[in-house]
Design a protein around this motif. Sequence first.
Motif, PDB file in Angstrom:
ATOM      1  N   LEU A 125      -8.734 -29.907  50.246  1.00 35.50           N
ATOM      2  CA  LEU A 125      -8.089 -29.861  48.935  1.00 35.50           C
ATOM      3  C   LEU A 125      -7.112 -31.022  48.769  1.00 35.50           C
ATOM      4  CD1 LEU A 125      -7.461 -26.013  48.645  1.00 35.50           C
ATOM      5  CD2 LEU A 125      -8.974 -27.374  47.168  1.00 35.50           C
ATOM      6  N   VAL A 126      -6.342 -31.319  49.819  1.00 28.69           N
ATOM      7  CA  VAL A 126      -5.403 -32.449  49.763  1.00 28.69           C
ATOM      8  C   VAL A 126      -6.178 -33.756  49.586  1.00 28.69           C
ATOM      9  CG1 VAL A 126      -3.721 -33.800  51.101  1.00 28.69           C
ATOM     10  CG2 VAL A 126      -3.536 -31.310  51.024  1.00 28.69           C
ATOM     11  N   ALA A 127      -7.246 -33.935  50.339  1.00 26.10           N
ATOM     12  CA  ALA A 127      -8.051 -35.161  50.224  1.00 26.10           C
ATOM     13  C   ALA A 127      -8.624 -35.325  48.819  1.00 26.10           C
ATOM     14  CB  ALA A 127      -9.178 -35.154  51.263  1.00 26.10           C
ATOM     15  N   ASN A 128      -9.087 -34.240  48.233  1.00 18.65           N
ATOM     16  CA  ASN A 128      -9.659 -34.308  46.882  1.00 18.65           C
ATOM     17  C   ASN A 128      -8.605 -34.600  45.821  1.00 18.65           C
ATOM     18  OD1 ASN A 128     -12.218 -33.754  47.852  1.00 18.65           O
ATOM     19  ND2 ASN A 128     -12.093 -31.578  47.406  1.00 18.65           N
ATOM     20  N   ARG A 129      -7.414 -34.085  46.009  1.00 19.30           N
ATOM     21  CA  ARG A 129      -6.355 -34.209  45.001  1.00 19.30           C
ATOM     22  C   ARG A 129      -5.543 -35.494  45.132  1.00 19.30           C
ATOM     23  NH1 ARG A 129      -4.503 -33.928  40.570  1.00 19.30           N
ATOM     24  NH2 ARG A 129      -2.447 -33.116  40.169  1.00 19.30           N
ATOM     25  N   LEU A 130      -5.525 -36.094  46.327  1.00 22.46           N
ATOM     26  CA  LEU A 130      -4.665 -37.243  46.609  1.00 22.46           C
ATOM     27  C   LEU A 130      -4.868 -38.426  45.657  1.00 22.46           C
ATOM     28  CD1 LEU A 130      -2.350 -38.143  48.422  1.00 22.46           C
ATOM     29  CD2 LEU A 130      -4.050 -39.079  49.985  1.00 22.46           C
ATOM     30  N   PRO A 131      -6.083 -38.837  45.312  1.00 17.82           N
ATOM     31  CA  PRO A 131      -6.223 -39.973  44.388  1.00 17.82           C
ATOM     32  C   PRO A 131      -5.511 -39.752  43.050  1.00 17.82           C
ATOM     33  CG  PRO A 131      -8.316 -39.539  45.454  1.00 17.82           C
ATOM     34  CD  PRO A 131      -7.396 -38.401  45.829  1.00 17.82           C
ATOM     35  N   ALA A 132      -5.594 -38.561  42.499  1.00 14.67           N
ATOM     36  CA  ALA A 132      -4.917 -38.271  41.229  1.00 14.67           C
ATOM     37  C   ALA A 132      -3.403 -38.298  41.404  1.00 14.67           C
ATOM     38  CB  ALA A 132      -5.362 -36.917  40.683  1.00 14.67           C
ATOM     39  N   VAL A 133      -2.920 -37.799  42.528  1.00 15.33           N
ATOM     40  CA  VAL A 133      -1.483 -37.807  42.799  1.00 15.33           C
ATOM     41  C   VAL A 133      -0.981 -39.241  42.949  1.00 15.33           C
ATOM     42  CG1 VAL A 133       0.291 -37.140  44.485  1.00 15.33           C
ATOM     43  CG2 VAL A 133      -1.471 -35.507  43.788  1.00 15.33           C
ATOM     44  N   LEU A 134      -1.717 -40.073  43.642  1.00 14.48           N
ATOM     45  CA  LEU A 134      -1.314 -41.476  43.810  1.00 14.48           C
ATOM     46  C   LEU A 134      -1.284 -42.199  42.469  1.00 14.48           C
ATOM     47  CD1 LEU A 134      -3.223 -42.327  47.108  1.00 14.48           C
ATOM     48  CD2 LEU A 134      -0.775 -41.816  46.813  1.00 14.48           C
ATOM     49  N   THR A 135      -2.239 -41.902  41.608  1.00 11.38           N
ATOM     50  CA  THR A 135      -2.238 -42.486  40.263  1.00 11.38           C
ATOM     51  C   THR A 135      -1.016 -42.029  39.493  1.00 11.38           C
ATOM     52  OG1 THR A 135      -4.643 -42.623  40.237  1.00 11.38           O
ATOM     53  CG2 THR A 135      -3.536 -42.650  38.102  1.00 11.38           C
ATOM     54  N   ARG A 136      -0.679 -40.757  39.578  1.00  8.19           N
ATOM     55  CA  ARG A 136       0.515 -40.232  38.899  1.00  8.19           C
ATOM     56  C   ARG A 136       1.781 -40.897  39.424  1.00  8.19           C
ATOM     57  NH1 ARG A 136       3.299 -34.796  40.095  1.00  8.19           N
ATOM     58  NH2 ARG A 136       4.827 -34.676  38.430  1.00  8.19           N
ATOM     59  N   ILE A 137       1.860 -41.087  40.732  1.00  9.17           N
ATOM     60  CA  ILE A 137       3.033 -41.742  41.322  1.00  9.17           C
ATOM     61  C   ILE A 137       3.143 -43.177  40.801  1.00  9.17           C
ATOM     62  CG2 ILE A 137       4.027 -42.624  43.475  1.00  9.17           C
ATOM     63  CD1 ILE A 137       2.799 -40.091  44.840  1.00  9.17           C
ATOM     64  N   ARG A 138       2.030 -43.872  40.779  1.00  4.09           N
ATOM     65  CA  ARG A 138       2.005 -45.273  40.332  1.00  4.09           C
ATOM     66  C   ARG A 138       2.329 -45.420  38.846  1.00  4.09           C
ATOM     67  NH1 ARG A 138      -2.506 -46.059  43.040  1.00  4.09           N
ATOM     68  NH2 ARG A 138      -3.810 -45.696  41.238  1.00  4.09           N
ATOM     69  N   ARG A 139       1.723 -44.596  38.015  1.00  2.51           N
ATOM     70  CA  ARG A 139       1.812 -44.776  36.566  1.00  2.51           C
ATOM     71  C   ARG A 139       2.971 -44.036  35.901  1.00  2.51           C
ATOM     72  NH1 ARG A 139      -4.516 -44.135  34.871  1.00  2.51           N
ATOM     73  NH2 ARG A 139      -5.260 -46.020  35.922  1.00  2.51           N
ATOM     74  N   SER A 140       3.339 -42.881  36.432  1.00  5.38           N
ATOM     75  CA  SER A 140       4.320 -42.048  35.747  1.00  5.38           C
ATOM     76  C   SER A 140       5.637 -41.923  36.507  1.00  5.38           C
ATOM     77  CB  SER A 140       3.721 -40.660  35.513  1.00  5.38           C
ATOM     78  OG  SER A 140       4.661 -39.798  34.943  1.00  5.38           O
ATOM     79  N   LEU A 141       5.581 -41.538  37.754  1.00  4.70           N
ATOM     80  CA  LEU A 141       6.808 -41.261  38.495  1.00  4.70           C
ATOM     81  C   LEU A 141       7.564 -42.537  38.883  1.00  4.70           C
ATOM     82  CD1 LEU A 141       5.559 -38.312  40.716  1.00  4.70           C
ATOM     83  CD2 LEU A 141       6.776 -38.217  38.539  1.00  4.70           C
ATOM     84  N   LYS A 142       6.862 -43.533  39.395  1.00  5.57           N
ATOM     85  CA  LYS A 142       7.420 -44.849  39.737  1.00  5.57           C
ATOM     86  C   LYS A 142       8.713 -44.768  40.548  1.00  5.57           C
ATOM     87  CE  LYS A 142       5.414 -46.836  35.591  1.00  5.57           C
ATOM     88  NZ  LYS A 142       5.652 -47.518  34.334  1.00  5.57           N
TER      89      LYS A 142
END
Length: 187
Positions: free
Chosen positions: A115-132
């Motif tokens: 589950l972590v492996a499947n979800r990680l790409p979306a989380v990394l995108t969120r960190i890059r684009r939104s959370l910063k």
Amino acid sequence: MNNADLRCDGCGQPASPEHIARRLQRLEWTTRYRPVHIGTLLLGAVAPQNDSEFIYSPAGAWDGEARILLAATGLPLEGKSVEATLAEFQRRGFLLTHVLECPLENGERGRTQGLVANRLPAVLTRIRRSLKPKRLAPISSVLEQFLPALASSELSCAILLDQNKPFALDGDASTEAMRRLRDVTGQ
């Protein structure tokens, strides 16, 4: 389409109406204390099961992960209201998120890594684009195998590690990991 066909966008698990309601409640609690500029993003693997272990719970009867995080960030629990404590956490630039934003359902316990492996790409995108954030500190030993993905994901922030590993606040030596996290974040 039935409930078994729906997957939660915060964790990838089957999404019952209760599951979605709990996720939305926790998102509301978290958003209330999200810093405008995130200094340190604390990244856990899986959200805790009990609200008492969820740092943003307005009940404030902090236990488990929440108590450990408050200690690791140098925030005392005594003598302050829940709102004052969470406002101080926010003022110091901390934000907690998890790769799996929901607790594991009973049937999913053995599938954490997948589950972590499947979800990680979306989380990394969120960190890059939104959370910063300025810094990212992985705080779960579960994330150790995913450190190469964190390092190669062009996050544009420093990744804080504990001797080249995540700060294992979920492990047996959490007291030492708490101290080292407090040292590297300057708290």
